[in-house]
Design a protein around this motif. Structure first.
Motif, PDB file in Angstrom:
ATOM      1  N   UNK A   1       0.282  -1.018   0.033  1.00 24.42           N
ATOM      2  CA  UNK A   1      -0.224  -0.240  -0.196  1.00 24.42           C
ATOM      3  C   UNK A   1       0.591   1.127   0.233  1.00 24.42           C
ATOM      4  N   UNK A   2       2.438   1.574   0.867  1.00 26.88           N
ATOM      5  CA  UNK A   2       2.174   2.375   0.891  1.00 26.88           C
ATOM      6  C   UNK A   2       3.465   2.749  -0.167  1.00 26.88           C
TER       7      UNK A   2
ATOM      8  N   UNK B   1      -8.861   7.315   1.540  1.00 25.40           N
ATOM      9  CA  UNK B   1      -9.163   6.323   1.183  1.00 25.40           C
ATOM     10  C   UNK B   1      -8.072   4.985   1.455  1.00 25.40           C
ATOM     11  N   UNK B   2      -6.764   5.844   1.151  1.00 23.75           N
ATOM     12  CA  UNK B   2      -5.570   4.787   1.787  1.00 23.75           C
ATOM     13  C   UNK B   2      -5.392   5.107   3.105  1.00 23.75           C
ATOM     14  N   UNK B   3      -5.771   5.511   3.426  1.00 24.32           N
ATOM     15  CA  UNK B   3      -5.374   5.457   5.476  1.00 24.32           C
ATOM     16  C   UNK B   3      -6.604   4.703   5.775  1.00 24.32           C
ATOM     17  N   UNK B   4      -7.586   4.854   5.187  1.00 20.37           N
ATOM     18  CA  UNK B   4      -8.936   4.042   5.743  1.00 20.37           C
ATOM     19  C   UNK B   4      -8.656   1.617   5.308  1.00 20.37           C
ATOM     20  N   UNK B   5      -7.649   1.877   4.204  1.00 20.24           N
ATOM     21  CA  UNK B   5      -7.431   0.235   4.187  1.00 20.24           C
ATOM     22  C   UNK B   5      -5.924  -0.082   4.498  1.00 20.24           C
TER      23      UNK B   5
ATOM     24  N   UNK C   1     -10.457   5.394  -6.634  1.00 24.73           N
ATOM     25  CA  UNK C   1     -10.010   6.654  -6.695  1.00 24.73           C
ATOM     26  C   UNK C   1      -8.611   5.822  -7.168  1.00 24.73           C
ATOM     27  N   UNK C   2      -7.909   5.134  -7.280  1.00 22.16           N
ATOM     28  CA  UNK C   2      -6.878   4.743  -7.740  1.00 22.16           C
ATOM     29  C   UNK C   2      -7.146   5.057  -9.353  1.00 22.16           C
ATOM     30  N   UNK C   3      -8.155   4.136  -9.305  1.00 19.30           N
ATOM     31  CA  UNK C   3      -8.219   4.332 -11.446  1.00 19.30           C
ATOM     32  C   UNK C   3      -8.681   5.388 -12.166  1.00 19.30           C
TER      33      UNK C   3
END
Length: 577
Positions: free
Chosen positions: A95-96, A212-216, A185-187
């Motif tokens: 993820x990072x 969304x990254x923080x949630x994942x 969101x990435x897409x």
């Protein structure tokens, strides 16, 4: 019946009488023995230990099976946890990396000069990381959920942690849900980047990508922490299993001990006591007290052994004397055979060799060669006859060789004669230094002196490395200061360059059958008789023999002996060939 059979007949009759007497005593005593003694030792042991063995086998076997199953479950659970402990932290790293790659793409698209090639490479990297992370989550969902493994659920139930099964499902669903939002969101961000719309991509990354990254990441960390809590749950279950195992082991041990105590009480009085008596008798026999006997009780194996031991002890006293006499006779026979074979081998080989040459080359030799071969064969026969007579005289006397008549002999001439009759192949491998005055004469027996020199020179060949020097010297001994010798003496020495002789073994060297420790297991062969015979021959001629050696390899040894100087001898400067 020969003499040996006649001598053994009384012992046989005595042994037969002893056996009959022991059997009769055994039968009388067996009628008065206890009931259990009429059973064999094997039957009593089986009866005594069968119950204890069955109890121990059932309890320990059941406990072991139960423990094995529990350990198998816990082991499999731990293996699963180890695998997930590697997978989940890897997902956090992925993820990072995805976030870093997207940030680099945003920087690239907002730069003055946009590199399509760089964007393509970065896009492929993001796609690869995305696929890898999604596969990781799906694999965890398919293979590591607790409710899919009943054995793991059972372990958790033993520790009262079965609620964790449902918690894991919730956490996995949360991780998948937050990941899909982040992926969507990435897409969208990647589409803006592909359209070269850097500002819109940057805005979307800030407003939706980062949350969304923080949630994942948070959902994944929750799953990692849950995995760590599972380890504690397994430890609790293992502790409970260990407690149950300890209780069952204690119960099993108590039951097994009870059975063994019952078995010991059953056979102790009929088995152990008589074994102790048998041990006491055998220890007495080891200490030399052959008059000790066993009390025969019952009709079991121990009674049969006791009977046999008593019969054996009855015959041991008579057999020991006969054995010792036979041992001494065999030892004397072996020594005699070894002595004869060692001393007669050399002249016999010499006679056979020259006769074989005469036979093989018959008609091809001139008269001078035939005369030489016949002379050497005759010389060997004379030496053989003299040796046989000497050995027979020594055997009859039992105290050494008979002193031979001494004559005046040229020491240099006899030394060269011995060297000439040595194996030519041996002489070629060594350098012989002869330092014997031509006019020096000694009082000695011709054959004895030849044999002494031949033995000492042969030993020097045997122990010296090839292409080294062997020295043969002789000199007149001067009288010691303050002392006068009744007769003048000549010292003859043979010096080699071998490994030497350890000082602590020199005193044993001239004894019969004496060999150095290194030679017993080494490649040098011998019987230990050569130097013994030399000593006998020298002393028979009123001389003395000794050895000088430091025991240092390479310095060699010097074997010396003395003989009486012939009255007509005159010492001169030594000559070297």
């Amino acid at each position: 019946m020969n003499l040996t059979q006649h001598m053994l007949a009384p012992d046989s009759l005595k042994t037969s009488h002893i056996l009959k007497r022991a059997k009769h005593a055994n039968k009388e005593r067996s009628h008065t023995s206890g009931f259990l003694l009429n059973f064999t030792v094997g039957q009593r042991l089986t009866l005594g230990f069968l119950t204890a063995a069955l109890i121990a086998a059932l309890t320990i076997g059941g406990t072991g099976l139960y423990r094995t199953q529990d350990m198998g479950k816990a082991t499999n659970f731990y293996q699963s946890l180890v695998q997930t402990s590697r997978i989940l932290p890897l997902g956090s790293n992925i993820l990072v990396l995805i976030t870093i790659e997207i940030r680099e793409m945003l920087d690239t698209v907002q730069s003055p000069i946009i590199s399509q090639e760089t964007l393509t490479v970065q896009q492929k990297a993001v796609q690869g990381l995305t696929d890898r992370y999604e596969k990781l989550l799906l694999d965890y969902q398919a293979n590591h959920l607790l409710y899919r493994n009943p054995s793991q659920v059972e372990v958790l139930k033993e520790a009262n942690h079965e609620a964790q099964v449902g918690q894991q499902v919730v956490l996995v669903d949360s991780a998948l849900r937050t990941w899909r939002l982040y992926k969507t969101t990435q897409e969208q961000i990647l589409n803006y980047i592909a359209q070269r719309n850097g500002q819109e991509a940057e805005r979307l990354a800030r407003l939706q990508g980062e949350p969304t990254y923080a949630d994942a990441q948070s959902a994944l960390h929750g799953l990692i922490q849950f995995n760590e809590r599972l380890t504690n749950s397994i430890r609790d279950a293992t502790a409970i299993q260990g407690r149950d195992q300890l209780i069952m082991t204690i119960i099993s041990a108590l039951l097994a001990c009870l059975g063994i105590i019952m078995a010991g009480a059953l056979i102790s009085n009929t088995f152990v006591r008589r074994l102790n008596q048998l041990r006491s008798v055998t220890q007495s026999v080891e200490q030399g007290r052959l008059d000790t006997r066993l009390t025969v009780e019952g009709r079991d194996e121990i009674a049969a052994v006791s009977f046999s031991v008593n019969a054996m002890l009855e015959t041991m006293v008579a057999d020991a004397i006969a054995y010792e006499q036979q041992k001494q006779l065999n030892q004397f026979k072996d020594e005699f055979i070894m002595n004869v074979s060692h001393e007669l081998r050399t002249p016999l080989t010499q006679v056979y060799g020259f006769l074989e040459l005469l036979f093989d080359y018959h008609g091809q030799l001139d008269s001078e060669q035939q005369k030489t071969f016949l002379s050497r064969a005759k010389y060997g026969c004379q030496e053989l006859m003299h040796l046989v007579n000497s050995i027979l005289d020594a055997t009859k006397a039992g105290s050494g060789l008979k002193p031979p008549p001494l004559e005046d002999l040229s020491l240099a001439s006899i030394t060269r004669e011995v060297i000439d009759y040595l194996d030519p192949r041996q002489r070629e491998d060594y350098t012989l230094e002869l330092a014997v005055p031509e006019t020096l004469q000694v009082k000695a027996d011709h054959q004895y002196l030849r044999q002494i020199l031949r033995n000492l020179i042969s030993n020097a060949f045997k122990y010296s490395p090839k292409q080294t020097q062997i020295s043969i010297s002789a000199e007149l001994l001067e009288p010691e200061q303050g002392k006068s010798l009744p007769t003048s003496r000549v010292r003859i020495c043979v010096k080699d360059t071998g490994p030497g002789i350890p000082p602590e073994e020199i005193s044993q060297l001239f004894q019969r059958f004496a060999r150095l420790k290194r030679d017993v297991s080494g490649a040098v062969r011998g019987t230990g008789l050569g130097l013994y015979v030399c000593k006998q021959l020298v002393e028979a001629m009123h001389g003395k023999i000794w050895v000088e050696s430091t025991g240092v390899a390479g310095e060699g040894s010097r074997f010396c002996f003395t003989l009486e100087l012939a009255p007509a001898s005159h010492s001169t400067t030594p000559e070297q060939p």
